[in-house]
Design a protein around this motif. Structure first.
Motif, PDB file in Angstrom:
ATOM      1  N   ALA A   1      24.496  -9.854  16.075  1.00 43.60           N
ATOM      2  CA  ALA A   1      23.184 -10.227  17.014  1.00 43.60           C
ATOM      3  C   ALA A   1      22.759 -10.937  15.909  1.00 43.60           C
ATOM      4  O   ALA A   1      21.956 -12.238  16.577  1.00 43.60           O
ATOM      5  CB  ALA A   1      22.088  -9.391  15.916  1.00 43.60           C
ATOM      6  N   VAL A   2      23.179 -11.479  14.688  1.00 44.00           N
ATOM      7  CA  VAL A   2      22.682 -12.595  14.557  1.00 44.00           C
ATOM      8  C   VAL A   2      23.226 -13.841  14.943  1.00 44.00           C
ATOM      9  O   VAL A   2      22.433 -15.225  15.609  1.00 44.00           O
ATOM     10  CB  VAL A   2      23.114 -12.570  12.875  1.00 44.00           C
ATOM     11  CG1 VAL A   2      23.209 -14.786  12.399  1.00 44.00           C
ATOM     12  CG2 VAL A   2      21.888 -11.415  11.934  1.00 44.00           C
ATOM     13  N   ARG A   3      24.358 -13.745  15.994  1.00 43.30           N
ATOM     14  CA  ARG A   3      25.566 -14.783  16.609  1.00 43.30           C
ATOM     15  C   ARG A   3      24.714 -14.958  18.275  1.00 43.30           C
ATOM     16  O   ARG A   3      24.636 -15.850  18.688  1.00 43.30           O
ATOM     17  CB  ARG A   3      26.293 -14.156  16.901  1.00 43.30           C
ATOM     18  CG  ARG A   3      27.727 -15.138  18.311  1.00 43.30           C
ATOM     19  CD  ARG A   3      27.351 -16.969  17.398  1.00 43.30           C
ATOM     20  NE  ARG A   3      28.128 -17.720  16.399  1.00 43.30           N
ATOM     21  CZ  ARG A   3      27.821 -18.533  15.682  1.00 43.30           C
ATOM     22  NH1 ARG A   3      26.569 -19.091  15.951  1.00 43.30           N
ATOM     23  NH2 ARG A   3      28.032 -19.203  14.838  1.00 43.30           N
ATOM     24  N   ALA A   4      24.015 -13.777  18.541  1.00 44.13           N
ATOM     25  CA  ALA A   4      23.893 -13.693  20.075  1.00 44.13           C
ATOM     26  C   ALA A   4      22.060 -14.874  19.040  1.00 44.13           C
ATOM     27  O   ALA A   4      21.462 -15.176  20.460  1.00 44.13           O
ATOM     28  CB  ALA A   4      23.777 -12.496  20.596  1.00 44.13           C
ATOM     29  N   GLY A   5      21.384 -14.505  18.212  1.00 45.66           N
ATOM     30  CA  GLY A   5      20.416 -14.900  18.143  1.00 45.66           C
ATOM     31  C   GLY A   5      20.551 -16.100  17.717  1.00 45.66           C
ATOM     32  O   GLY A   5      19.457 -17.409  18.011  1.00 45.66           O
ATOM     33  N   ALA A   6      21.068 -16.616  17.573  1.00 44.84           N
ATOM     34  CA  ALA A   6      21.444 -18.358  16.996  1.00 44.84           C
ATOM     35  C   ALA A   6      22.269 -18.677  16.754  1.00 44.84           C
ATOM     36  O   ALA A   6      23.628 -18.919  16.685  1.00 44.84           O
ATOM     37  CB  ALA A   6      21.440 -18.734  15.259  1.00 44.84           C
ATOM     38  N   PRO A   7      22.644 -19.133  18.973  1.00 41.78           N
ATOM     39  CA  PRO A   7      24.101 -19.149  18.925  1.00 41.78           C
ATOM     40  C   PRO A   7      25.029 -20.363  18.486  1.00 41.78           C
ATOM     41  O   PRO A   7      26.607 -20.993  19.063  1.00 41.78           O
ATOM     42  CB  PRO A   7      24.280 -18.913  20.846  1.00 41.78           C
ATOM     43  CG  PRO A   7      22.461 -19.041  20.501  1.00 41.78           C
ATOM     44  CD  PRO A   7      22.181 -18.710  20.051  1.00 41.78           C
ATOM     45  N   LYS A   8      23.716 -20.972  18.119  1.00 39.96           N
ATOM     46  CA  LYS A   8      24.470 -22.761  17.849  1.00 39.96           C
ATOM     47  C   LYS A   8      24.932 -23.421  16.513  1.00 39.96           C
ATOM     48  O   LYS A   8      25.575 -24.230  16.008  1.00 39.96           O
ATOM     49  CB  LYS A   8      23.806 -23.630  18.627  1.00 39.96           C
ATOM     50  CG  LYS A   8      23.589 -23.578  19.997  1.00 39.96           C
ATOM     51  CD  LYS A   8      23.303 -24.963  21.210  1.00 39.96           C
ATOM     52  CE  LYS A   8      22.803 -24.888  21.883  1.00 39.96           C
ATOM     53  NZ  LYS A   8      22.263 -26.202  23.409  1.00 39.96           N
ATOM     54  N   SER A   9      23.733 -22.646  15.113  1.00 37.08           N
ATOM     55  CA  SER A   9      24.118 -22.602  13.571  1.00 37.08           C
ATOM     56  C   SER A   9      25.899 -22.407  13.801  1.00 37.08           C
ATOM     57  O   SER A   9      26.364 -21.351  14.382  1.00 37.08           O
ATOM     58  CB  SER A   9      22.850 -21.629  13.235  1.00 37.08           C
ATOM     59  OG  SER A   9      21.961 -21.578  13.860  1.00 37.08           O
ATOM     60  N   ARG A  10      26.186 -22.782  12.644  1.00 37.76           N
ATOM     61  CA  ARG A  10      27.135 -21.890  11.750  1.00 37.76           C
ATOM     62  C   ARG A  10      26.893 -21.365  10.685  1.00 37.76           C
ATOM     63  O   ARG A  10      25.354 -21.040  10.304  1.00 37.76           O
ATOM     64  CB  ARG A  10      27.758 -23.674  10.807  1.00 37.76           C
ATOM     65  CG  ARG A  10      28.218 -24.773  11.792  1.00 37.76           C
ATOM     66  CD  ARG A  10      28.470 -25.693  10.667  1.00 37.76           C
ATOM     67  NE  ARG A  10      29.423 -25.746   9.514  1.00 37.76           N
ATOM     68  CZ  ARG A  10      29.365 -25.895   7.911  1.00 37.76           C
ATOM     69  NH1 ARG A  10      28.345 -26.408   7.841  1.00 37.76           N
ATOM     70  NH2 ARG A  10      30.172 -25.583   7.205  1.00 37.76           N
ATOM     71  N   ILE A  11      27.668 -20.187  10.588  1.00 34.82           N
ATOM     72  CA  ILE A  11      27.336 -18.987   9.859  1.00 34.82           C
ATOM     73  C   ILE A  11      27.988 -18.806   8.965  1.00 34.82           C
ATOM     74  O   ILE A  11      29.593 -18.875   9.299  1.00 34.82           O
ATOM     75  CB  ILE A  11      27.503 -17.838  11.314  1.00 34.82           C
ATOM     76  CG1 ILE A  11      26.073 -17.933  11.841  1.00 34.82           C
ATOM     77  CG2 ILE A  11      26.893 -16.481  10.421  1.00 34.82           C
ATOM     78  CD1 ILE A  11      26.197 -16.811  12.997  1.00 34.82           C
TER      79      ILE A  11
ATOM     80  N   GLN B   1      15.374 -12.769  13.425  1.00 33.40           N
ATOM     81  CA  GLN B   1      15.688 -13.884  12.589  1.00 33.40           C
ATOM     82  C   GLN B   1      16.268 -14.816  13.118  1.00 33.40           C
ATOM     83  O   GLN B   1      15.207 -16.151  12.642  1.00 33.40           O
ATOM     84  CB  GLN B   1      15.892 -13.155  11.087  1.00 33.40           C
ATOM     85  CG  GLN B   1      14.300 -12.002  10.430  1.00 33.40           C
ATOM     86  CD  GLN B   1      15.364 -11.778   8.999  1.00 33.40           C
ATOM     87  OE1 GLN B   1      15.758 -12.624   7.666  1.00 33.40           O
ATOM     88  NE2 GLN B   1      16.029 -10.371   8.462  1.00 33.40           N
ATOM     89  N   ALA B   2      17.362 -14.673  13.452  1.00 36.33           N
ATOM     90  CA  ALA B   2      17.806 -15.704  13.869  1.00 36.33           C
ATOM     91  C   ALA B   2      17.311 -16.417  14.860  1.00 36.33           C
ATOM     92  O   ALA B   2      17.731 -17.865  15.157  1.00 36.33           O
ATOM     93  CB  ALA B   2      19.253 -15.352  13.962  1.00 36.33           C
ATOM     94  N   ALA B   3      16.841 -15.840  15.703  1.00 39.15           N
ATOM     95  CA  ALA B   3      15.955 -16.476  16.354  1.00 39.15           C
ATOM     96  C   ALA B   3      15.259 -17.618  16.093  1.00 39.15           C
ATOM     97  O   ALA B   3      15.104 -18.483  17.107  1.00 39.15           O
ATOM     98  CB  ALA B   3      15.725 -15.367  17.871  1.00 39.15           C
ATOM     99  N   LYS B   4      14.311 -16.546  15.622  1.00 36.44           N
ATOM    100  CA  LYS B   4      13.711 -17.835  14.896  1.00 36.44           C
ATOM    101  C   LYS B   4      13.597 -19.270  14.254  1.00 36.44           C
ATOM    102  O   LYS B   4      13.195 -19.753  13.514  1.00 36.44           O
ATOM    103  CB  LYS B   4      12.426 -16.686  13.786  1.00 36.44           C
ATOM    104  CG  LYS B   4      11.886 -17.444  12.969  1.00 36.44           C
ATOM    105  CD  LYS B   4      10.352 -16.203  12.410  1.00 36.44           C
ATOM    106  CE  LYS B   4       9.853 -17.617  11.723  1.00 36.44           C
ATOM    107  NZ  LYS B   4       8.787 -16.262  10.293  1.00 36.44           N
ATOM    108  N   HIS B   5      15.093 -18.583  13.528  1.00 38.43           N
ATOM    109  CA  HIS B   5      15.366 -20.216  12.435  1.00 38.43           C
ATOM    110  C   HIS B   5      17.037 -20.621  13.430  1.00 38.43           C
ATOM    111  O   HIS B   5      17.619 -21.656  12.356  1.00 38.43           O
ATOM    112  CB  HIS B   5      16.085 -19.355  11.243  1.00 38.43           C
ATOM    113  CG  HIS B   5      14.761 -19.538  10.133  1.00 38.43           C
ATOM    114  ND1 HIS B   5      13.449 -20.448   9.726  1.00 38.43           N
ATOM    115  CD2 HIS B   5      14.158 -17.853  10.261  1.00 38.43           C
ATOM    116  CE1 HIS B   5      13.091 -19.323   9.235  1.00 38.43           C
ATOM    117  NE2 HIS B   5      13.568 -18.507   8.898  1.00 38.43           N
TER     118      HIS B   5
END
Length: 321
Positions: free
Chosen positions: A156-166, A131-135
């Motif tokens: 897992a989410v951080r790995a999928g979206a390394p540049k997004s704020r979380i 999901q994170a990589a998709k978004h």
């Protein structure tokens, strides 16, 4: 004044899961007001966490007198979903009757687009990374956590979206010990904000501990009367119209929270663009905007809110206000 309350259901784009359960549709109440030639509408999402049901909220609204205004409504109904839908419908009716936009009536400048969080549903770490990589193109992602197995999901989410704020919403799912254990990892993974880590009934555990990652009050914050209970525990207040009981109190709470030094987050239940529209006024300049309800839907109102790379835009008058 005629009041009509209609239960409606809007399909979600995919199953949405938090620590309290899953859903496949957004069940809302649509309230329409008719006063002569003037009309307005609003939406609310009754929330079981606060002992609200579609039936109980409908009964509250149907129990209102034939004649009242926004000031009187404040005394007739408590903060909650029922008052929210009616209050927002009154704002809409006043805007339509006057030919002015709701923000003009509130003495506010025209709203600008605000970047909104996009919420990832609770799932297995592998599914959440997918999901994170998709978004990952989105600048701000929100993760629903609050289980004993949160760290693999966050990694897992951080790995999928390394540049997004979380930002994280724990939905009251952690204990003080779990929160303290997770804090170093939240810092390591550059988490920007944590919503309601402890149960509202047990948030005294936040007093006296360091909060290197800002902590936001959600279930602990409802309306202006909540503010005295947040001192020393929270850094940010999550304002949701279904909790404040409408736009009127939401604007008051925003002003009061800012005056007391809190940051402001503007959140939502899972509803349609009609529910988010009034909240776009409150979201102006907020620390965090989380008005992604329409992005989670497979179907929406006829004139939905517009979302683009600049964020969520103000509603068109055909929708609200």
């Amino acid at each position: 004044m005629k009041i009509t309350v209609t239960p409606e259901s809007f399909k979600l784009a995919q199953v949405f899961t938090i620590s309290r359960g899953s859903r496949t549709e957004a069940k809302v109440l649509t309230v329409r007001l008719q006063d002569g030639e003037n009309h307005g509408w609003g939406e609310c999402v009754p929330y079981a966490r606060y002992d609200e049901t579609l039936e109980s909220v409908t009964a509250e609204i149907n129990g209102l007198p034939d004649r009242f205004d926004r000031a009187a409504l404040y005394e007739l109904l408590p903060a909650g979903a029922a008052r929210n839908a009616v209050d927002c419908a009154l704002w809409d009716m006043e805007a339509k009757a006057s030919g002015k936009r709701a923000w003009e009536l509130a003495g506010l400048p025209a709203p600008k687009p605000e970047i909104t969080a996009y919420t990832l549903s609770l799932d297995t770490p592998a599914k959440m990374q997918e999901q994170a990589a998709k978004h990952a193109f989105r600048p701000l992602l929100k993760i629903k956590l609050g289980t004993p197995d949160d760290m693999p999901r966050l990694e897992a989410v951080r790995a999928g979206a390394p540049k997004s704020r979380i930002i994280i919403d724990a939905n009251e799912g952690w204990s003080r010990a779990v929160y303290l254990d997770l804090v170093p990892h939240l810092q390591r993974l550059a988490v920007s904000l944590v919503e309601q880590p402890l149960p509202a009934s047990d948030d005294e555990g936040l007093i006296g501990i360091e909060r290197p990652v800002p902590v936001c009050a959600d279930e602990s914050a409802h309306d202006c009367s909540s503010l005295p209970h947040l001192k020393g525990k929270y850094d940010v207040v999550n304002i949701k119209l279904d909790k404040t009981g409408g736009l009127t109190e939401a604007l008051r709470l925003k002003d009061a929270a800012l005056a007391e030094g809190y940051g402001v987050m503007v959140g939502c239940m899972v509803g349609t663009s009609l529910a988010m529209a009034p909240a776009t006024l409150v979201a102006q300049g907020a620390t965090v905007t989380d008005l992604d309800g329409p992005l989670l839907l497979a179907e929406d109102r006829d004139t939905p809110l517009h979302f683009d790379e600049n964020g969520v835009h103000a509603p068109k008058p055909e929708l609200w206000g």
